[in-house]
Every structure is written in C-alpha cells, then in structure tokens.
Design a protein around this motif. Structure first.
Motif, PDB file in Angstrom:
ATOM      1  N   PRO A  91       0.828  -1.220   0.000  1.00  0.00           N
ATOM      2  CA  PRO A  91       0.000   0.000   0.000  1.00  0.00           C
ATOM      3  C   PRO A  91       0.854   1.258   0.000  1.00  0.00           C
ATOM      4  N   SER A  92       0.244   2.346  -0.388  1.00  0.00           N
ATOM      5  CA  SER A  92       0.843   3.659  -0.180  1.00  0.00           C
ATOM      6  C   SER A  92       0.413   4.143   1.210  1.00  0.00           C
ATOM      7  N   PRO A  93       1.137   5.111   1.782  1.00  0.00           N
ATOM      8  CA  PRO A  93       0.821   5.520   3.159  1.00  0.00           C
ATOM      9  C   PRO A  93      -0.634   5.940   3.371  1.00  0.00           C
ATOM     10  N   ASN A  94      -1.245   6.603   2.380  1.00  0.00           N
ATOM     11  CA  ASN A  94      -2.611   7.089   2.576  1.00  0.00           C
ATOM     12  C   ASN A  94      -3.641   5.966   2.544  1.00  0.00           C
ATOM     13  N   GLN A  95      -3.214   4.752   2.127  1.00  0.00           N
ATOM     14  CA  GLN A  95      -4.158   3.641   2.067  1.00  0.00           C
ATOM     15  C   GLN A  95      -4.226   2.834   3.365  1.00  0.00           C
ATOM     16  N   CYS A  96      -3.384   3.179   4.346  1.00  0.00           N
ATOM     17  CA  CYS A  96      -3.360   2.405   5.586  1.00  0.00           C
ATOM     18  C   CYS A  96      -4.651   2.544   6.384  1.00  0.00           C
ATOM     19  N   SER A  97      -5.388   3.619   6.162  1.00  0.00           N
ATOM     20  CA  SER A  97      -6.631   3.817   6.912  1.00  0.00           C
ATOM     21  C   SER A  97      -7.849   3.291   6.160  1.00  0.00           C
ATOM     22  N   TYR A  98      -7.676   2.798   4.926  1.00  0.00           N
ATOM     23  CA  TYR A  98      -8.817   2.263   4.173  1.00  0.00           C
ATOM     24  C   TYR A  98      -9.345   1.027   4.877  1.00  0.00           C
ATOM     25  N   THR A  99     -10.648   0.937   5.044  1.00  0.00           N
ATOM     26  CA  THR A  99     -11.221  -0.249   5.675  1.00  0.00           C
ATOM     27  C   THR A  99     -12.720  -0.293   5.409  1.00  0.00           C
ATOM     28  N   ASP A 100     -13.209  -1.444   4.963  1.00  0.00           N
ATOM     29  CA  ASP A 100     -14.652  -1.642   4.849  1.00  0.00           C
ATOM     30  C   ASP A 100     -15.219  -2.044   6.199  1.00  0.00           C
TER      31      ASP A 100
ATOM     32  N   ARG B 167      -4.580  -6.774  11.358  1.00  0.00           N
ATOM     33  CA  ARG B 167      -3.686  -6.731  10.205  1.00  0.00           C
ATOM     34  C   ARG B 167      -2.318  -7.238  10.652  1.00  0.00           C
ATOM     35  N   GLY B 168      -1.658  -7.986   9.759  1.00  0.00           N
ATOM     36  CA  GLY B 168      -0.323  -8.491  10.052  1.00  0.00           C
ATOM     37  C   GLY B 168       0.749  -7.502   9.657  1.00  0.00           C
ATOM     38  N   ASN B 169       1.982  -7.829  10.027  1.00  0.00           N
ATOM     39  CA  ASN B 169       3.089  -6.965   9.634  1.00  0.00           C
ATOM     40  C   ASN B 169       3.593  -7.359   8.247  1.00  0.00           C
ATOM     41  N   GLY B 170       4.586  -6.628   7.763  1.00  0.00           N
ATOM     42  CA  GLY B 170       5.135  -6.916   6.453  1.00  0.00           C
ATOM     43  C   GLY B 170       4.844  -5.847   5.426  1.00  0.00           C
ATOM     44  N   THR B 171       4.047  -4.848   5.823  1.00  0.00           N
ATOM     45  CA  THR B 171       3.790  -3.711   4.935  1.00  0.00           C
ATOM     46  C   THR B 171       4.102  -2.434   5.702  1.00  0.00           C
ATOM     47  N   ILE B 172       3.982  -1.299   5.010  1.00  0.00           N
ATOM     48  CA  ILE B 172       4.243  -0.031   5.699  1.00  0.00           C
ATOM     49  C   ILE B 172       3.135   0.333   6.660  1.00  0.00           C
ATOM     50  N   CYS B 173       1.977  -0.353   6.559  1.00  0.00           N
ATOM     51  CA  CYS B 173       0.865  -0.071   7.475  1.00  0.00           C
ATOM     52  C   CYS B 173       1.115  -0.770   8.804  1.00  0.00           C
ATOM     53  N   PRO B 174       0.750  -0.136   9.915  1.00  0.00           N
ATOM     54  CA  PRO B 174       1.045  -0.726  11.223  1.00  0.00           C
ATOM     55  C   PRO B 174       0.227  -1.991  11.466  1.00  0.00           C
TER      56      PRO B 174
END
Length: 664
Positions: free
Chosen positions: A151-160, A193-200
């Motif tokens: 993801p890009s940083p702004n996509q970390c808050s996307y959630t359905d 959410r698991g680790n391995g991406t830039i999202c926490p």
C-alpha cells in the motif's frame, strides 16, 4: 491496486496449479440460512430476508460458496460481499472491485454500530430465531481487497465495515458480535492486520495472511477463523442482521465467509483455562464445570473427543489437562455442545532462592542482576512464564533488572509469575551481601639498596594473589626492587580486598660537606648529603632532627651523624668550627696567657697572617696563624688592658676582622 498476472506459458504447461472456490447465487434466502448456515434443531428460524447489489446481468452479491478442495479453511458456507459473488472466485490475480455507479447504498444500522456515515454497497442477511439454549455462536472469516500487500501511506486507513447485529425482536438497540475477542473493537482491515507492509500491524494473533496470486479467492488478505457469540434467553424471539458494506467509496470489495452449520446453539462452560491467557488450572486445583441446561434430558461428557464412562451428570470435576466437552440432549432434534480447554499450570520447583554476593565498598549493599537470578530460581521454568520481582508481598511495581539492595547485608525480595493468575503467589528470594572483614590501608616500605625485603599480607585468609610477574599466590613474597605491590586477599566467603605496598629504594647517606659560618657571632653548621633515603641528623650524639642546620655554642671540634630513617644505615663526620678568643689575660698565672686562634690548621689555614692593632690603628704585632699567638707585648713592653683589633688574611682569600680585650 495492482496484481501480478502469471505468464501464460506457466499456466499452459501446468507449472502452477491451484483450486479455486466455487459460488452459487441461486440459493433462496431461506435455504442460505436454514439449510446452510443453521442446519440444526436447536434453533428455529423465521422471517429470513436478504438484500444486495442489483447488477444488470442479474448476479447477486450473496450466496453459497464451496472450498472446492482449495486452501480456504471453510469447506462450505454463506458468502456476503460488497461486489458480485462471482468476483470473489480466485485466483488472487483477479481484482474484485464491483458496484461503482449503480446507486447501491449503505446501511444505517451498520453506520450506527460502527460510528460511520458514508457506507456504500451494503449486503444484508437477516432473520429471526428462537434458541432452545442460552448461548449461540457461528464462525466467520473476514476477507478484503483492502488488505494491500504494497500500500501507499494514505491507504493504511482504508477499511470496509461489517457487523453482526443482534437484539430481541422489539428491542431498541443492537449488540455487535463481530468484535475482536475479549474487546468491543469491531473487526476491520485496520484493527486486524499483520506486519510486512508499511501499514502498522494490529491484533496480529487474529490475522491469517496476505494472499499470493494462486490463492482460491480474489481477496488480498483475510483474518483467521473468528467466532461470533452471544448469550440469549431460551424461548425468546431474536433478530440478527449480518451486514457488510464498503466505506468511503465503492472500491476494493470485501467479503464475509460464514461456515456452514456453524450458527448453533451452544452451552457456555466458562472460559478456557489456558497458560496463554494466564488462567490455567493451578496445581492441586479442582474445577467443577456446570453444564446444567433447563429442559435437558441427558448429558454425556467427553475428554479429548472420547466419551467418559459414567460421566452423565450436569457437572463434571476436572483436575488435569485436556479438551473437555459435553453433549446436552434437549429433545430428539436438539443436542447442545459445550466445550472447555484445560491446561494445568505445572508445579514450580525452586532450584535456588538464596543469592550471595560480595560488597566492595563496605556498606553491606550491592547490585544484583535479577534477570540472571530468574534463570536459576526454578529447576525448569516453562516456556512463556514471565517472572518479575517485587520488594514486598503487596507491591505492584516490579524491581529493575539491576537491583541495588536497600537493606544492608540481607534483604528478601519476592518473585511472582506475572502472567499466570492466582497460582503461585509470592516466592521469597534472599539476597545476601557479604563484606570483607577488614579495610586495608596502603603501606609504605623501604628497601635498602642491594638488599631484599619480605612483604607480608595479613594472615588468616583463604587465598592470596600478588600482581607480580609471574603471579605469586603466597601470603608473603621476597622482593629486591622498588615498586607498587598489590595483593588480592580472598576470605572464606569468597569476598576479596586488596592491600598495596609502596616500596621505595633507600640507602645510607653520603656526607658531601659541612658548611660552617666560621668567625661569625652566631656559629652554625649545615650538613650537605647525597643519597636516596630519608635522613635525620644528630650533633655530638644528641637527639636526631630532620633539619640539617645546627647552632654551635662555641668553636671547636664537632661530630655529625646522619641516619637513614628507613633503616639503611648511619654516616658520620667530624668538623671544626673556627672563631677567635674575645679576650686573654697575660698576667703570669699560666692561664690564657696568649691570644691565639685555634684549629686553623684543621682547615688548611695555618699559613694565614694576623695583624694586631691598638685602638688608634697602630700595628702592634704581625703573627702567623701557626705560631704561638700574641703575648700582649709591644717592643718588650706590656700593653695596657684595653680593646685591640685584628685583621686576619686567610689563605683561602677571605679576610676576617674583629676585636678582643686584653685584661690584666
């Protein structure tokens, strides 16, 4: 979002093979609930309805799914999505992103439950039910295209958003069952959410995986199997609403997989007793599990899936590890199941609870490494057990890893297993600080040149180590050279202290000269010596003094003795102090008849010349220092009593002037 498409030749030659799920959107709402999701006689279903996307080709956003032999954890069940049901079919190289521009709205109850205001593309499955028991549950997996692997940083808050909403029919508010276990936090992309991406990462325990291209669904990631459960009142009509929707916009579809047959009436036997959750069965603890259910006709208890002979009562007593369950028969069409997992906390055998260290500054306090103590406190500490230390049985503040005692010589602290509840209590640990019994001062020692000396440490200790080369381990050593010698002394408790000997070289003095201020009114002698020693001086056998200057009472011969205070010997020398007589009495009585300066020859001045004058400066007599002196005559005549003057020309170039009296 982008996905990687597998090259055609790999698919053609079969190097990548996988099974994908299958879906069927022809099931009626009643079939999805009664025949797939529930399928048991303990729950009576009514008033089933479903709503979702109105796709132009007639496809639905809900329906039946089958794992089709794939890796999906559920063999079959009900799937609710925010896009076309068919778009959920793998492989993951497909992109599920349906429902844009078709006026597919969200859901107000979901908005209220999750605190949202902007949901879209809601799919809703809802029905009424009556349970024969006090507990219902079902299993689900949440999957979403918003689990982006890059993801890009702004996509970390996307959630359905989705919710499982429950209330009694006619009730005013819903309870959301789709929450992280033990919390009220809704399950969403950004809460699990698991680790391995830039999202926490968040609540990683409940996250399954980010999916690769050959996964059997199109979703980029999903949770592990989760359980939604609730307490209900038997015989009461409830309404449940299972709803999922896109948040913010209609992009990036999500889905809820509901396991077939998992909507069941269960019996709650209480929380599992696990080490991981900190509540295992304590040593010697006996747990009585109560499965009493109103209207039950029989009970059968099982251990690890095997029926326990004779265990047919509503209660069962457990005192050991195992997976226990009970079948509760209500009627011919309804059998409840309750289960509880038991882990027993092991007995902790104390290996060592006394720790002894030596103090180095003699205050009885020292610093202990509590992490090292933890590793040796018990014979074997089970994996996952967490130990902390406290300064009192009631303290709640753990001690620092490097703990300095506050009570001299001995202090008791308390170890606790902090992640296991109520099993072990406080375990006293004694910290003992021994101190060396004596403080040693540095000792200064002199070594006479050319000699040897023995350095002796205090006796009565167990070990000695000198800083010599080679190292010596005796209580005393023989040395022949000056220097700093340190011995480390060990006592019976293993404590050590050091004593230092500062050895300086010394020797008897070499007397260079004695300087006398001859012929002065106040005679003094100053002794000059050479040597590497600590010297003191004595005149004619008198008391020694550190000052090398002496006042002389009268002229004459003296002896100086120089002593090395370090005991390396004495040196002596004689010297003469010169002066002139202040009067003489040439009266014929045989005493003091001539005026003469004594001992000039002792200093090589015997050839000096002396001139005698009367008070008017008249030269009366010229004599040699080596002669007999002046007898008081001038031209054979007796000179009268009076003061007379002299000038002495010493052979060393010095001239001495003075006066004396002639007395008759």
């Amino acid at each position: 979002m982008s996905k990687t498409l597998f090259p055609f030749f790999l698919l053609f030659f079969g190097f990548v093979k996988s099974q994908n799920i299958t879906v069927d959107d022809t099931y009626t709402p009643a079939q999805l609930v009664q025949d797939v999701l529930v399928n048991n006689g303990c729950i009576q279903i009514s008033n089933v309805s479903v709503s979702g996307g109105n796709f132009s080709n007639g496809e639905n956003s809900f329906g039946y799914f089958n794992a089709n032999g794939s890796a999906l954890p559920f063999a079959e069940g009900v799937l609710l999505t925010t896009g076309k049901l068919s778009s959920a079919v793998g492989p993951n190289s497909n992109f599920s992103d349906d429902g844009t521009g078709m006026n597919w709205t969200g859901d107000s109850d979901l908005n209220t439950a999750l605190g949202l205001s902007n949901t879209f593309n809601a799919t809703v499955l809802e029905f009424d039910f009556i349970s024969n028991t006090s507990q219902i549950s079902f299993e689900y997996i949440f999957a979403s295209e918003q689990y982006l692997s890059n993801p890009s940083p702004n996509q970390c808050s996307y959630t359905d958003g989705f919710a499982f909403l429950l209330k009694p029919v006619g009730g005013s508010s819903y309870q959301n069952l789709a929450v992280i276990p033990g919390t009220t936090t809704p399950v969403r992309v950004n809460t699990v959410r698991g680790n391995g991406t830039i999202c926490p990462p968040a609540n990683e325990t409940y996250f399954d995986a980010f999916n690769t291209g050959n996964y059997p669904t199109s979703f980029d990631g999903q949770t592990k199997i989760l359980t939604a459960e609730a307490a209900v009142t038997p015989g009461i009509l409830y309404h449940i609403k299972l709803v999922i929707a896109d948040e913010g916009n209609a992009r990036y579809d999500s889905g809820i997989f509901l396991r077939a047959g998992s909507f069941i009436a269960t019996k709650n036997l209480g929380p599992n007793r696990l080490i991981a959750t900190g509540n295992p069965l304590c040593p010697s603890e006996i747990l009585t599990v109560d499965a009493t259910e109103i209207g039950a006709t029989s009970y059968q208890w099982f251990e690890n899936g095997i029926a326990i002979p004779g265990a047919t009562n509503p209660t069962y007593t457990i005192n050991h590890t195992g997976d226990f369950s009970v079948d509760i028969t209500i009627n011919a069409n309804c059998t409840l199941t309750g289960s509880i997992q038991i882990e027993a906390a092991p007995t902790l055998n104390i290996n060592q609870d006394l720790y002894v260290q030596c103090d180095t500054n003699f205050d009885g306090l020292d610093t202990f490494n509590l992490a090292a103590i933890q590793n040796t406190l018990f014979t074997s500490l089970p994996t996952g057990f967490q130990i902390a230390f406290f300064d009192s049985p009631t303290s709640t503040t753990p001690l620092a890893t490097n703990f300095t005692t506050s009570i001299p010589y001995q202090q008791i602290i308390y170890a606790r297993v902090t992640n296991i509840q109520n099993c072990y209590g406080n375990i006293p640990v004694t910290l003992k600080v021994n101190i060396f019994d004596k403080v040693f001062t540095t000792e200064s020692v002199s070594l006479c040149s050319g000699n040897s000396i023995t350095l002796s440490a205090p006796l009565g200790y167990t070990a000695y180590t000198w800083n010599t080369s080679p190292i010596l381990n005796t209580s005393s050593i023989l040395i022949t050279a000056a220097g700093s010698y340190t011995v480390t002394i060990t006592d019976a408790n293993g404590c050590t202290n050091t004593k230092t000997f500062l050895v300086t070289s010394s020797e008897a003095a070499t007397i260079i000269e004695v300087l006398v201020n001859d012929f002065e009114e106040n005679l003094t002698a100053q002794i000059h010596v050479q040597g590497n020693g600590d010297y003191e001086y004595a005149l004619d056998g008198g008391l020694f003094q550190t000052n090398p200057i002496f006042n002389l009472a009268e002229p004459g011969e003296y002896q100086i003795t120089v002593n090395d205070r370090n005991g390396c010997g004495l040196s002596s020398i004689s010297f003469f102090a010169l002066s002139y007589p202040k009067f003489f009495t040439p009266n014929g009585d045989g005493f003091n008849e001539r005026w003469r300066i004594e001992n000039l020859d002792k200093k090589g001045l015997e050839n000096s010349r002396i001139y005698i004058f009367d008070r008017y400066g008249k030269l009366l007599q010229q004599i040699l220092a080596s002669g007999d002196g002046w007898n008081g005559l001038y031209n054979g005549q007796m000179m009268p009593s009076s003061d007379y003057w002299f000038v002495m020309e010493l052979t060393n170039g010095r001239t001495v002037k003075g006066h004396f009296s002639l007395k008759r």
